[in-house]
Design a protein around this motif. Sequence first.
Motif, PDB file in Angstrom:
ATOM      1  N   ILE A 144       0.808  -1.220   0.000  1.00  0.00           N
ATOM      2  CA  ILE A 144       0.000   0.000   0.000  1.00  0.00           C
ATOM      3  C   ILE A 144       0.843   1.274   0.000  1.00  0.00           C
ATOM      4  O   ILE A 144       0.315   2.365  -0.171  1.00  0.00           O
ATOM      5  N   ALA A 145       2.168   1.112   0.169  1.00  0.00           N
ATOM      6  CA  ALA A 145       3.032   2.292   0.348  1.00  0.00           C
ATOM      7  C   ALA A 145       2.867   3.335  -0.754  1.00  0.00           C
ATOM      8  O   ALA A 145       2.762   4.524  -0.471  1.00  0.00           O
ATOM      9  N   GLY A 146       2.836   2.875  -2.007  1.00  0.00           N
ATOM     10  CA  GLY A 146       2.792   3.843  -3.102  1.00  0.00           C
ATOM     11  C   GLY A 146       1.417   3.965  -3.739  1.00  0.00           C
ATOM     12  O   GLY A 146       1.244   4.638  -4.754  1.00  0.00           O
ATOM     13  N   ALA A 147       0.409   3.288  -3.146  1.00  0.00           N
ATOM     14  CA  ALA A 147      -0.904   3.215  -3.794  1.00  0.00           C
ATOM     15  C   ALA A 147      -1.690   4.515  -3.656  1.00  0.00           C
ATOM     16  O   ALA A 147      -1.639   5.186  -2.631  1.00  0.00           O
ATOM     17  N   THR A 148      -2.407   4.854  -4.731  1.00  0.00           N
ATOM     18  CA  THR A 148      -3.287   6.022  -4.692  1.00  0.00           C
ATOM     19  C   THR A 148      -4.749   5.579  -4.620  1.00  0.00           C
ATOM     20  O   THR A 148      -5.642   6.386  -4.441  1.00  0.00           O
ATOM     21  N   ARG A 149      -4.950   4.282  -4.773  1.00  0.00           N
ATOM     22  CA  ARG A 149      -6.300   3.762  -4.876  1.00  0.00           C
ATOM     23  C   ARG A 149      -6.296   2.291  -4.470  1.00  0.00           C
ATOM     24  O   ARG A 149      -5.289   1.612  -4.672  1.00  0.00           O
ATOM     25  N   ALA A 150      -7.393   1.810  -3.894  1.00  0.00           N
ATOM     26  CA  ALA A 150      -7.437   0.408  -3.473  1.00  0.00           C
ATOM     27  C   ALA A 150      -8.709  -0.273  -3.947  1.00  0.00           C
ATOM     28  O   ALA A 150      -9.782   0.332  -3.981  1.00  0.00           O
ATOM     29  N   ILE A 151      -8.553  -1.526  -4.343  1.00  0.00           N
ATOM     30  CA  ILE A 151      -9.697  -2.390  -4.618  1.00  0.00           C
ATOM     31  C   ILE A 151      -9.699  -3.441  -3.504  1.00  0.00           C
ATOM     32  O   ILE A 151      -8.734  -4.202  -3.367  1.00  0.00           O
ATOM     33  N   ILE A 152     -10.753  -3.472  -2.709  1.00  0.00           N
ATOM     34  CA  ILE A 152     -10.844  -4.443  -1.630  1.00  0.00           C
ATOM     35  C   ILE A 152     -11.685  -5.612  -2.117  1.00  0.00           C
ATOM     36  O   ILE A 152     -12.837  -5.434  -2.516  1.00  0.00           O
ATOM     37  N   VAL A 153     -11.079  -6.786  -2.118  1.00  0.00           N
ATOM     38  CA  VAL A 153     -11.790  -7.986  -2.563  1.00  0.00           C
ATOM     39  C   VAL A 153     -12.353  -8.683  -1.331  1.00  0.00           C
ATOM     40  O   VAL A 153     -11.650  -8.893  -0.347  1.00  0.00           O
ATOM     41  N   THR A 154     -13.637  -9.023  -1.398  1.00  0.00           N
ATOM     42  CA  THR A 154     -14.227  -9.782  -0.293  1.00  0.00           C
ATOM     43  C   THR A 154     -15.156 -10.837  -0.870  1.00  0.00           C
ATOM     44  O   THR A 154     -15.401 -10.876  -2.084  1.00  0.00           O
ATOM     45  N   THR A 155     -15.602 -11.739  -0.017  1.00  0.00           N
ATOM     46  CA  THR A 155     -16.600 -12.729  -0.419  1.00  0.00           C
ATOM     47  C   THR A 155     -17.759 -12.606   0.577  1.00  0.00           C
ATOM     48  O   THR A 155     -17.583 -12.022   1.640  1.00  0.00           O
ATOM     49  N   PRO A 156     -18.937 -13.153   0.267  1.00  0.00           N
ATOM     50  CA  PRO A 156     -20.066 -12.979   1.194  1.00  0.00           C
ATOM     51  C   PRO A 156     -19.971 -13.909   2.399  1.00  0.00           C
ATOM     52  O   PRO A 156     -20.927 -14.593   2.725  1.00  0.00           O
ATOM     53  N   GLU A 157     -18.806 -13.937   3.048  1.00  0.00           N
ATOM     54  CA  GLU A 157     -18.622 -14.785   4.227  1.00  0.00           C
ATOM     55  C   GLU A 157     -18.209 -13.931   5.406  1.00  0.00           C
ATOM     56  O   GLU A 157     -17.511 -12.924   5.227  1.00  0.00           O
ATOM     57  N   VAL A 158     -18.588 -14.351   6.603  1.00  0.00           N
ATOM     58  CA  VAL A 158     -18.346 -13.515   7.787  1.00  0.00           C
ATOM     59  C   VAL A 158     -16.862 -13.187   7.968  1.00  0.00           C
ATOM     60  O   VAL A 158     -16.511 -12.042   8.253  1.00  0.00           O
ATOM     61  N   SER A 159     -15.987 -14.174   7.789  1.00  0.00           N
ATOM     62  CA  SER A 159     -14.564 -13.926   8.033  1.00  0.00           C
ATOM     63  C   SER A 159     -13.997 -12.926   7.034  1.00  0.00           C
ATOM     64  O   SER A 159     -13.249 -12.013   7.399  1.00  0.00           O
ATOM     65  N   ALA A 160     -14.339 -13.068   5.771  1.00  0.00           N
ATOM     66  CA  ALA A 160     -13.806 -12.181   4.728  1.00  0.00           C
ATOM     67  C   ALA A 160     -14.305 -10.748   4.920  1.00  0.00           C
ATOM     68  O   ALA A 160     -13.554  -9.779   4.729  1.00  0.00           O
ATOM     69  N   ILE A 161     -15.556 -10.599   5.330  1.00  0.00           N
ATOM     70  CA  ILE A 161     -16.125  -9.262   5.499  1.00  0.00           C
ATOM     71  C   ILE A 161     -15.547  -8.577   6.732  1.00  0.00           C
ATOM     72  O   ILE A 161     -15.221  -7.392   6.712  1.00  0.00           O
ATOM     73  N   ARG A 162     -15.360  -9.344   7.792  1.00  0.00           N
ATOM     74  CA  ARG A 162     -14.752  -8.772   8.990  1.00  0.00           C
ATOM     75  C   ARG A 162     -13.335  -8.268   8.672  1.00  0.00           C
ATOM     76  O   ARG A 162     -12.968  -7.152   9.041  1.00  0.00           O
ATOM     77  N   ASP A 163     -12.556  -9.080   7.958  1.00  0.00           N
ATOM     78  CA  ASP A 163     -11.200  -8.660   7.603  1.00  0.00           C
ATOM     79  C   ASP A 163     -11.224  -7.456   6.664  1.00  0.00           C
ATOM     80  O   ASP A 163     -10.400  -6.549   6.788  1.00  0.00           O
ATOM     81  N   ALA A 164     -12.168  -7.461   5.733  1.00  0.00           N
ATOM     82  CA  ALA A 164     -12.269  -6.332   4.794  1.00  0.00           C
ATOM     83  C   ALA A 164     -12.524  -5.039   5.555  1.00  0.00           C
ATOM     84  O   ALA A 164     -11.948  -3.996   5.241  1.00  0.00           O
ATOM     85  N   ASP A 165     -13.352  -5.108   6.582  1.00  0.00           N
ATOM     86  CA  ASP A 165     -13.648  -3.906   7.371  1.00  0.00           C
ATOM     87  C   ASP A 165     -12.391  -3.380   8.063  1.00  0.00           C
ATOM     88  O   ASP A 165     -12.168  -2.179   8.109  1.00  0.00           O
ATOM     89  N   ARG A 166     -11.572  -4.277   8.590  1.00  0.00           N
ATOM     90  CA  ARG A 166     -10.319  -3.864   9.228  1.00  0.00           C
ATOM     91  C   ARG A 166      -9.377  -3.237   8.199  1.00  0.00           C
ATOM     92  O   ARG A 166      -8.734  -2.229   8.454  1.00  0.00           O
ATOM     93  N   ILE A 167      -9.316  -3.859   7.029  1.00  0.00           N
ATOM     94  CA  ILE A 167      -8.436  -3.357   5.968  1.00  0.00           C
ATOM     95  C   ILE A 167      -8.878  -1.955   5.534  1.00  0.00           C
ATOM     96  O   ILE A 167      -8.042  -1.078   5.313  1.00  0.00           O
TER      97      ILE A 167
END
Lengths: 91, 265
Positions: free
Chosen positions: B132-155
């Motif tokens: 993420i050091a040089g990034a100007t934009r992010a695409i967050i990939v998630t799946t409709p599962e509790v673990s993936a969504i919880r991690d996505a929120d932290r990210i």
Amino acid sequence: MGFLRFKRKLYSGNVAKERLKLLIYSERVNCPPDVLNHIQLEILQVVQKYMEIDTQNSSVQIIQENKSNSMYRMPRLYANIPIKTIQTIKE
Amino acid sequence: MSEVIVVTSGKGGVGKTTTSANIGTGLAKLQKKVVLIDTDIGLRNLDVVMGLENRIVYNLVDVVEGNCRLKQALIRDKEHSNLYLIASAQTKDKTAVSPEQMKKLTDELIEEFDYVVLDCPAGIEQGFQNAIAGATRAIIVTTPEVSAIRDADRIIGLLESNGIKKLDMVINKMRLDMVRRGEMMSIEDVMDILPINLIGAVPDDDQVVISTNQGEPIVGTDTLAGQAFLHITQRITGEEVPFIDFNKRVGFFKKFTGIFSKIGG
């Protein structure tokens, strides 16, 4: 029909969504579940001084709505406390 | 306008590498000059998903350590002459690259490319900080599962606190049959929980596995996932593309099965 409606609530997609909401909102404000439990206990104790409440069906949660209005985006403490009777306390 | 896009998720196995490969290839199909960088040091994967595993001579660590010139580590894609890959190192230790070095690299690349797409490793340790050091934009990939969504929120929280403001999410591996039965969170459910813009949803499509087996990204092919990735790519460039109504497609399909069952019956 009543039976069907009851069953609908148990669809695992809904269960997942509700569990995640509770978890994520408390994590966003860095409030662990046990702290929330303490808050709930103390709030109920205070309220119980003034009215008879249904403690079994009471809940204190952190909620957050994804609305564009910035006031609604702030996490909020939401207490849901069913009241049985309101006693008038005389000093 | 040139952009450095990091593809990230927190949780592993949600499809970051597949999404990176398809976004990179998709942007190249739209005539953009693109470089893909695999930032998962020690676990090289993007090369094999792209079908370029036999062409790698120099890698990311070689560039950073000065063992080769930047141009030597840029591997040209088989099909698109405007698409390049920088592979990650296989053997070196994870601390071989620092966030400052990554920022310097992406700053240099963005002078020459329209898009730099970084495939981020799982987790939130140094590999994530590098990506993420040089990034100007992010695409967050998630799946409709509790673990993936919880991690996505932290990210999302971590990206915001690192000053990356342009955040979009891809919901991957949607099982429409399960959503219809109420046994999987819908696109709306996920949008309700995660406070960022949806840039596209990708159905769980067998064709994705098949295309990965062959080392050819699925984007742009006549498949549900191929079209979904193409639309995501178009939206990245700012084009407005209406969302496919998966339910409508299912309805259409059902009509046919309906006819068949009538005939059969």
